[in-house]
Motif scaffolding. Structure first.
Motif, PDB file in Angstrom:
ATOM      1  N   VAL A  85      73.720  27.405 123.777  1.00 40.19           N
ATOM      2  CA  VAL A  85      74.298  28.165 122.685  1.00 40.19           C
ATOM      3  C   VAL A  85      75.799  28.198 122.875  1.00 40.19           C
ATOM      4  O   VAL A  85      76.290  28.466 123.969  1.00 40.19           O
ATOM      5  N   ARG A  86      76.515  27.876 121.824  1.00 39.96           N
ATOM      6  CA  ARG A  86      77.962  27.820 121.969  1.00 39.96           C
ATOM      7  C   ARG A  86      78.645  28.488 120.800  1.00 39.96           C
ATOM      8  O   ARG A  86      78.247  28.313 119.651  1.00 39.96           O
ATOM      9  N   ASP A  87      79.651  29.249 121.133  1.00 42.79           N
ATOM     10  CA  ASP A  87      80.506  29.857 120.129  1.00 42.79           C
ATOM     11  C   ASP A  87      81.451  28.773 119.622  1.00 42.79           C
ATOM     12  O   ASP A  87      82.140  28.150 120.404  1.00 42.79           O
ATOM     13  N   TYR A  88      81.420  28.494 118.328  1.00 48.24           N
ATOM     14  CA  TYR A  88      82.365  27.473 117.849  1.00 48.24           C
ATOM     15  C   TYR A  88      83.336  28.031 116.827  1.00 48.24           C
ATOM     16  O   TYR A  88      83.788  27.334 115.941  1.00 48.24           O
ATOM     17  N   SER A  89      83.668  29.278 116.999  1.00 48.63           N
ATOM     18  CA  SER A  89      84.611  29.904 116.075  1.00 48.63           C
ATOM     19  C   SER A  89      86.015  29.368 116.326  1.00 48.63           C
ATOM     20  O   SER A  89      86.259  28.651 117.287  1.00 48.63           O
ATOM     21  N   GLY A  90      86.916  29.744 115.467  1.00 50.56           N
ATOM     22  CA  GLY A  90      88.280  29.218 115.529  1.00 50.56           C
ATOM     23  C   GLY A  90      88.960  29.412 116.865  1.00 50.56           C
ATOM     24  O   GLY A  90      89.666  28.534 117.355  1.00 50.56           O
ATOM     25  N   LYS A 109      73.535  28.378 113.678  1.00 48.53           N
ATOM     26  CA  LYS A 109      72.676  27.320 113.160  1.00 48.53           C
ATOM     27  C   LYS A 109      72.314  26.366 114.288  1.00 48.53           C
ATOM     28  O   LYS A 109      73.038  26.256 115.275  1.00 48.53           O
ATOM     29  N   GLU A 110      71.199  25.694 114.089  1.00 52.56           N
ATOM     30  CA  GLU A 110      70.788  24.739 115.110  1.00 52.56           C
ATOM     31  C   GLU A 110      71.317  23.361 114.736  1.00 52.56           C
ATOM     32  O   GLU A 110      71.311  22.998 113.564  1.00 52.56           O
ATOM     33  N   VAL A 111      71.812  22.615 115.716  1.00 48.82           N
ATOM     34  CA  VAL A 111      72.270  21.257 115.439  1.00 48.82           C
ATOM     35  C   VAL A 111      71.380  20.276 116.196  1.00 48.82           C
ATOM     36  O   VAL A 111      70.790  20.632 117.212  1.00 48.82           O
ATOM     37  N   PRO A 112      71.292  19.043 115.699  1.00 45.78           N
ATOM     38  CA  PRO A 112      70.276  18.135 116.255  1.00 45.78           C
ATOM     39  C   PRO A 112      70.582  17.585 117.642  1.00 45.78           C
ATOM     40  O   PRO A 112      69.660  17.305 118.399  1.00 45.78           O
ATOM     41  N   ASP A 113      71.826  17.357 117.982  1.00 46.93           N
ATOM     42  CA  ASP A 113      72.058  16.708 119.272  1.00 46.93           C
ATOM     43  C   ASP A 113      73.340  17.175 119.936  1.00 46.93           C
ATOM     44  O   ASP A 113      74.141  17.893 119.355  1.00 46.93           O
ATOM     45  N   PHE A 114      73.500  16.743 121.146  1.00 43.93           N
ATOM     46  CA  PHE A 114      74.640  17.186 121.951  1.00 43.93           C
ATOM     47  C   PHE A 114      75.956  16.769 121.321  1.00 43.93           C
ATOM     48  O   PHE A 114      76.955  17.475 121.378  1.00 43.93           O
ATOM     49  N   TYR A 115      75.956  15.587 120.716  1.00 47.44           N
ATOM     50  CA  TYR A 115      77.206  15.092 120.154  1.00 47.44           C
ATOM     51  C   TYR A 115      77.729  16.017 119.061  1.00 47.44           C
ATOM     52  O   TYR A 115      78.896  16.382 119.037  1.00 47.44           O
ATOM     53  N   TYR A 128      76.771  19.054 118.724  1.00 52.73           N
ATOM     54  CA  TYR A 128      76.999  20.324 119.419  1.00 52.73           C
ATOM     55  C   TYR A 128      78.406  20.363 119.996  1.00 52.73           C
ATOM     56  O   TYR A 128      79.114  21.355 119.918  1.00 52.73           O
ATOM     57  N   TYR A 129      78.804  19.221 120.536  1.00 46.30           N
ATOM     58  CA  TYR A 129      80.108  19.132 121.200  1.00 46.30           C
ATOM     59  C   TYR A 129      81.249  19.115 120.192  1.00 46.30           C
ATOM     60  O   TYR A 129      82.289  19.690 120.407  1.00 46.30           O
ATOM     61  N   ASN A 130      80.997  18.422 119.086  1.00 43.99           N
ATOM     62  CA  ASN A 130      82.119  18.168 118.191  1.00 43.99           C
ATOM     63  C   ASN A 130      82.251  19.105 117.004  1.00 43.99           C
ATOM     64  O   ASN A 130      83.177  18.984 116.228  1.00 43.99           O
ATOM     65  N   SER A 131      81.278  20.021 116.825  1.00 41.95           N
ATOM     66  CA  SER A 131      81.369  20.887 115.660  1.00 41.95           C
ATOM     67  C   SER A 131      82.491  21.898 115.833  1.00 41.95           C
ATOM     68  O   SER A 131      82.764  22.358 116.927  1.00 41.95           O
ATOM     69  N   LYS A 132      83.128  22.199 114.725  1.00 42.49           N
ATOM     70  CA  LYS A 132      84.229  23.143 114.787  1.00 42.49           C
ATOM     71  C   LYS A 132      84.300  23.886 113.463  1.00 42.49           C
ATOM     72  O   LYS A 132      84.167  23.277 112.410  1.00 42.49           O
ATOM     73  N   VAL A 133      84.447  25.187 113.498  1.00 43.46           N
ATOM     74  CA  VAL A 133      84.785  25.904 112.275  1.00 43.46           C
ATOM     75  C   VAL A 133      85.929  26.828 112.623  1.00 43.46           C
ATOM     76  O   VAL A 133      86.401  26.856 113.743  1.00 43.46           O
ATOM     77  N   ALA A 134      86.375  27.573 111.654  1.00 42.66           N
ATOM     78  CA  ALA A 134      87.492  28.453 111.969  1.00 42.66           C
ATOM     79  C   ALA A 134      87.136  29.885 111.651  1.00 42.66           C
ATOM     80  O   ALA A 134      87.956  30.663 111.230  1.00 42.66           O
ATOM     81  N   GLY A 135      85.883  30.225 111.828  1.00 48.01           N
ATOM     82  CA  GLY A 135      85.460  31.560 111.428  1.00 48.01           C
ATOM     83  C   GLY A 135      85.619  32.588 112.525  1.00 48.01           C
ATOM     84  O   GLY A 135      86.222  32.329 113.551  1.00 48.01           O
ATOM     85  N   GLY A 136      85.064  33.745 112.289  1.00 48.04           N
ATOM     86  CA  GLY A 136      85.098  34.810 113.282  1.00 48.04           C
ATOM     87  C   GLY A 136      83.923  34.648 114.231  1.00 48.04           C
ATOM     88  O   GLY A 136      83.311  33.584 114.285  1.00 48.04           O
TER      89      GLY A 136
END
Lengths: 461, 545
Positions: free
Chosen positions: A280-285, A326-332, A334-342
């Motif tokens: 599980v990873r926080d991908y906020s801004g 949200k769930e993502v399908p693979d590590f790639y 998972y690694y590369n997703s980015k948003v700028a939310g809270g």
């Protein structure tokens, strides 16, 4: 008239600035490539040492021989020997010297291997720079007046820059698995990461499947191209037709009929996976840059270690969250997703609970949850997150929370750290819940130390 | 790895003729090898010397932080090694014209190795043979003593940069270290400072008085001076005689000191360790001149490969190839440093100084810009002058003497600073200064300069080895101290203490993004002396008052 002149000049300046910016970026990138590890003092931000006097030499300047052509694979072959040497050092009463060096990050193509490179430092008495005493400076040449800006570089690395690490998950091919498996083995043996205890007794179910996995030379149902090519190369090495490995000419190969390898239908025992790992990873801004790199690098290490622990019977799920999860399908991804939310940590925890409940995973698997965040949470007292976490702890074998602190918040506890510590759960569920706080400047060995903390039997204070 | 073929070799012999005619001087015997990238992997860790001793760290990728300091006393990708005969390496896919150019580069390197005074300690033996016998010694010891040999190598290497290169070099100047018949040196260096402990003001007064005596009565100046000294200090002459008749040992560097004085190493069963340490020390000394002349050496080689190859008929048809390659070598980066480009520019500049006579006092006295620009005595001494420089200087003086404002202006050099721009969230690179003095200082800060750490024999008690780090405005790399001292303790066979300087920690802490509180911007760095003690493999730290 005069004002106009200045305007004009500005425009040209901007244009040439852009070109120079690109040029400087390139030089900086070159410098970065030459660099191995960055011991940046925390408050200085990412430090880039520009090419100095001693980094150029006849090799790279004239003949274009770049750096040490030292492939990580080559290091792997001697790693066992090195580790044995390192263990002996300890017996002889000297501290260990070998550290984990770089991890190789996956390229754009799926299937890059994860590899660990042993590194060491030759310690000497050397002069150091005084950290933060003055701003960095380097030589330069070309036009420009004193004070003029000649280029710039973003503080936060852009996507695709920096040296993160990663891998893939379910879709990964065998190569990645074996690389990660080796990595897990090294982590377990070298860094003496403890073995995890199963929670309760999970039975490993076996069933039979039919698949074309057996290999046969000469005839069969499907030609296994990769294995065939391997065999062809082997044959040709045997015949002495392949002299220079770095420059292979396939046109000169001889192919014997026995080199062809086919797959044939066979009955296979198929083991059910025993471990289910939620990353599980926080991908906020606020996670951009170094924090993400740290968290993901650590998750790669953990994944590798579990792969080894459970003899490759590991399933992984990847969840990213900002205020929603949200769930993502693979590590790639998972690694590369980015948003700028809270940030809303509870969203991620509740999604994990949901998945476990809907698929009734709790009875079948040892469930591990590793959560990486920078510690920001809009839900500052954990009002929503704590109950969800409590629920998770009823079935999980281990929950490991890594908080990668920003350099600027050093010294102050982050929200997540605070509410988890205050909840008393760390003591209450000492066997199942661990938290580790790392600085933005942490290196690989610190990450491994962190893993040990997250997965060890003993409660480390 | 194989020797170049006869065809290439004959081309290279032609190059040698041209180089001799141009004034370069070097041994006629050279060895050229063709190497593949694979060979390089094996050669690199051994500094391209195939016969160098094996050491396990070479099997591991060594972390080096480039740009901050260089761990190695040389440059592992050099095309040529300073041996007798000199060995040079050519990539197996170089075209012929390129090999000709590289060979000119190599010849200039060889000329530099064999004529520059910094390399004097490498002139009278062949390092390849030496390295081979060392390698055999070490592998023989390995078979007898096992892996302890590697520990000794490791510990010796951890202080191999402490080998006193300059005192080795000074032996070649006919100045024997510790020569003790000079009354003047004794009076100023020892008598006034150590025996009488006079205050600084008086010391300076004495220096002035001496200069005055010399000025007024050139012939008998020194006698006049000492006549007064003898009146003031009647005991002086007898003390000097005692001092002069009592020759002391020459100054030992840290490695030598340990070899000579360590009880542990001098035990019969451990004497073998000394030969290992000596090998490490010799190897380090062999490579030191290379790193101390990097800019000059590369500048010199680039200067000559350009000059000789342009006038070589084998360039025909490859002019643009050469131009591209040479531009890559000799262009100044917008930000960063390139020793090749800098060195070649300084040599051209020196040549110009010699040709026009701008290296004279008369030119220095001129103040008008026009007059300075027009100044040309048509002396044509440039060629002579660069050969003179190549013979006598090392990087430090090369920079110090020849980088001046005219040079900096001519090549548009500047110091690039890097600062943060909060609004745009970017690092800005900007032109910080175009002053020659700043540029010089920036270069000199980057030059290889190992810390000066000496044994303080006077504080040497109870078998404690007391090391004193001379403060030069920089601390030591802190995380290395412990391991180096651990090794020292082992070799010394007793506790080791190191006195060094560190920045006083203040708790103000940096703000977000390293921005410091305003008042701290201008605050002086506070230094304090710190004593590290390594005893029984435990390190302790104490702040000295």
């Amino acid at each position: 008239m005069r004002a106009e002149g200045i305007m004009k000049q500005d425009k040209t300046n901007n244009k040439s600035d852009l070109q120079q910016l690109e040029k400087i970026k390139m030089e900086v990138r070159k410098a970065e490539e030459e660099q191995v590890v960055d011991h940046t003092p925390v408050e200085e931000g990412p430090k880039i040492s520009l090419p100095g006097i001693y980094s150029s030499n006849d090799g790279n300047m004239i003949m274009g021989i770049s750096g040490m052509n030292y492939s990580a694979q080559l290091g792997m072959s001697t790693i066992d020997e090195l580790l044995a040497r390192d263990r002996r050092r300890e017996k002889d009463g000297f501290p260990r010297k070998i550290k984990v060096g770089k991890l190789f990050r996956p390229g754009k193509s799926v299937g890059d291997s994860v590899i660990i490179v042993p590194t060491t430092v030759e310690e000497k008495f050397l002069h150091d720079t005084i950290s933060g005493s003055q701003e960095e400076q380097a030589g330069g040449s070309g036009s420009g007046e004193e004070g003029e800006v000649i280029g710039e570089q973003p503080i936060r690395p852009q996507q695709g820059e920096g040296n993160g690490a990663g891998g893939e998950g379910q879709d990964s091919n065998h190569e990645m698995e074996s690389g990660a498996y080796d990595l897990g083995r090294i982590l377990t043996e070298q860094f003496e990461l403890p073995n995890l205890k199963d929670r309760g007794t999970k039975r490993a179910l076996t069933k039979y499947t039919y698949d074309i996995t057996d290999k046969n030379r000469g005839f069969g149902q499907v030609l296994d191209k990769k294995a065939t090519l391997r065999k062809v190369i082997e044959t040709n090495i045997g015949l002495g037709r392949l002299e220079d490995v770095s420059n292979i000419d396939t046109t000169g190969f001889l192919v014997s009929p026995r080199d062809r390898i086919y797959r044939v239908l066979s009955r296979e025992k198929d083991y059910e996976s025993q471990a289910m790992v939620f990353f599980v990873r926080d991908y906020s801004g606020s996670m951009a840059g170094k924090c993400t790199e740290l968290v993901v690098a650590q998750h790669v290490l953990i994944y590798s270690w579990l792969l080894y622990q459970y003899a490759k019977r590991v399933e992984t799920r990847f969840i990213v969250h900002d205020t929603e999860a949200k769930e993502v399908p693979d590590f790639y991804t998972y690694y590369n997703s980015k948003v700028a939310g809270g940030t809303q940590v509870s969203a991620a925890y509740s999604l994990v609970n949901e998945i476990v409940e809907n698929e009734s995973l709790a009875n079948e698997y040892n469930i591990f949850i590793f959560h990486g965040t920078d510690g920001d949470d809009w839900d500052t007292i954990g009002e929503k997150a704590l109950p969800e976490l409590r629920k998770i702890l009823t079935y999980a074998s281990r929950v490991g929370i890594t908080i990668a602190e920003h350099a600027y918040s050093a010294g102050q506890k982050t929200e997540v750290e605070k509410y988890i510590a205050d909840s008393g759960m760390l003591n209450e569920y000492a066997d199942y819940l661990r938290m580790d706080v790392i600085q933005e400047s942490a290196d690989e060995s610190r990450l491994i130390e962190g893993i040990r903390k997250l997965i060890s039997h003993e409660v480390m204070k | 790895m194989e020797l170049v073929d006869q065809k290439t070799k004959s081309i290279m012999e032609g190059c040698k003729e041209r180089a001799y005619d141009a004034g370069l001087s070097f041994d006629n015997q050279t060895l050229e090898y063709i190497v593949t990238n694979r060979d390089l992997i094996e050669l690199t860790p051994k500094y391209m010397i195939p016969t160098l001793y094996d050491y396990w760290v070479h099997d591991v990728e060594v972390l080096k932080e480039k740009g901050r300091y260089e761990l190695y006393p040389n440059n592992p990708y050099e095309t040529v090694v300073n041996t007798r005969p000199a060995i040079s390496f050519y990539n197996d896919n170089n075209p012929d014209w390129m090999n000709v150019m590289i060979f000119y580069h190599v010849l200039a390197h060889i000329d530099f190795f064999q004529n520059n005074y910094s390399f004097q300690n490498t002139w009278d033996y062949d390092f390849t043979g030496q390295a081979l016998s060392d390698k055999r010694t070490i592998s023989k010891l390995r078979s007898e003593k096992g892996h302890w040999v590697d520990y000794v190598i490791e510990f010796a290497r951890s202080i191999d940069n402490m080998a006193d290169y300059y005192s080795e070099l000074s032996k070649f100047d006919g100045v024997t270290p510790g020569h003790r018949n000079n009354m003047l040196d004794y009076y100023f260096d020892i008598f006034l400072q150590k025996e009488k402990c006079v205050p600084m003001t008086e010391y300076v007064k004495e220096v002035e008085r001496y200069n005055k005596c010399k000025k007024e009565t050139t012939e008998l100046g020194e006698q006049t001076f000492f006549a007064d000294v003898n009146i003031k200090y009647p005991e002086f002459s007898s003390m000097f005689e005692r001092y002069a008749s009592n020759p002391r040992d020459e100054k030992l560097d840290l490695l030598q000191y340990i070899m000579e004085k360590s009880e542990f190493l001098n035990k019969h069963s451990n004497v073998w360790m000394k030969s290992v340490i000596e090998i490490v020390r010799k190897t380090s000394l062999f490579f030191q001149p290379q790193i101390r002349t990097k800019i000059m050496n590369e500048g010199w080689a680039s200067y000559w490969h350009e000059k000789l190859f342009l006038s070589d008929d084998r360039i025909i048809g490859h002019e643009s190839d050469f131009a591209r390659l040479h531009a890559g070598i000799a262009s100044m980066p917008r930000v960063g440093l390139n020793p090749y480009a800098l060195g070649i520019r300084i040599f051209h500049y020196i040549e110009e100084l010699g040709d026009t006579g701008k290296n004279t006092r008369a030119f220095d006295m001129l103040t008008g810009v026009k007059d300075r620009n027009k100044y040309d005595q048509k002396l044509n001494n440039g060629n002579e002058l660069i050969f003179e420089v190549r013979k006598a200087l090392s990087d430090y003086l090369f920079i110090e003497n020849y980088i001046d404002q005219d040079f900096v202006n001519k090549h548009n050099l500047f110091i690039a600073g890097k600062r943060i721009n909060q609004e745009r969230m970017v690092w800005e690179y900007y032109v910080k200064s175009k002053k020659a003095s700043d540029y010089k200082k920036m270069l000199q800060d980057q030059l290889y300069h190992p810390p000066s750490i000496t044994v303080d024999a006077e504080r040497h008690s109870n078998n404690i080895l007391y090391l004193d780090h001379k403060f030069e405005g920089k601390p030591l790399v802190n995380e290395y101290i412990s391991n180096v001292m651990l090794g020292l303790e082992y070799l010394w066979g007793g506790p080791v203490q190191l006195e060094t300087s560190e920045v006083e920690k203040n708790n103000s802490g940096a703000g977000r993004f390293g921005r410091r509180p305003e008042n701290e911007e201008n605050r002086e760095t506070q230094w304090q002396r710190v004593l590290y003690t390594m005893k029984d493999k435990k390190l302790s730290r104490k702040v000295l008052g």
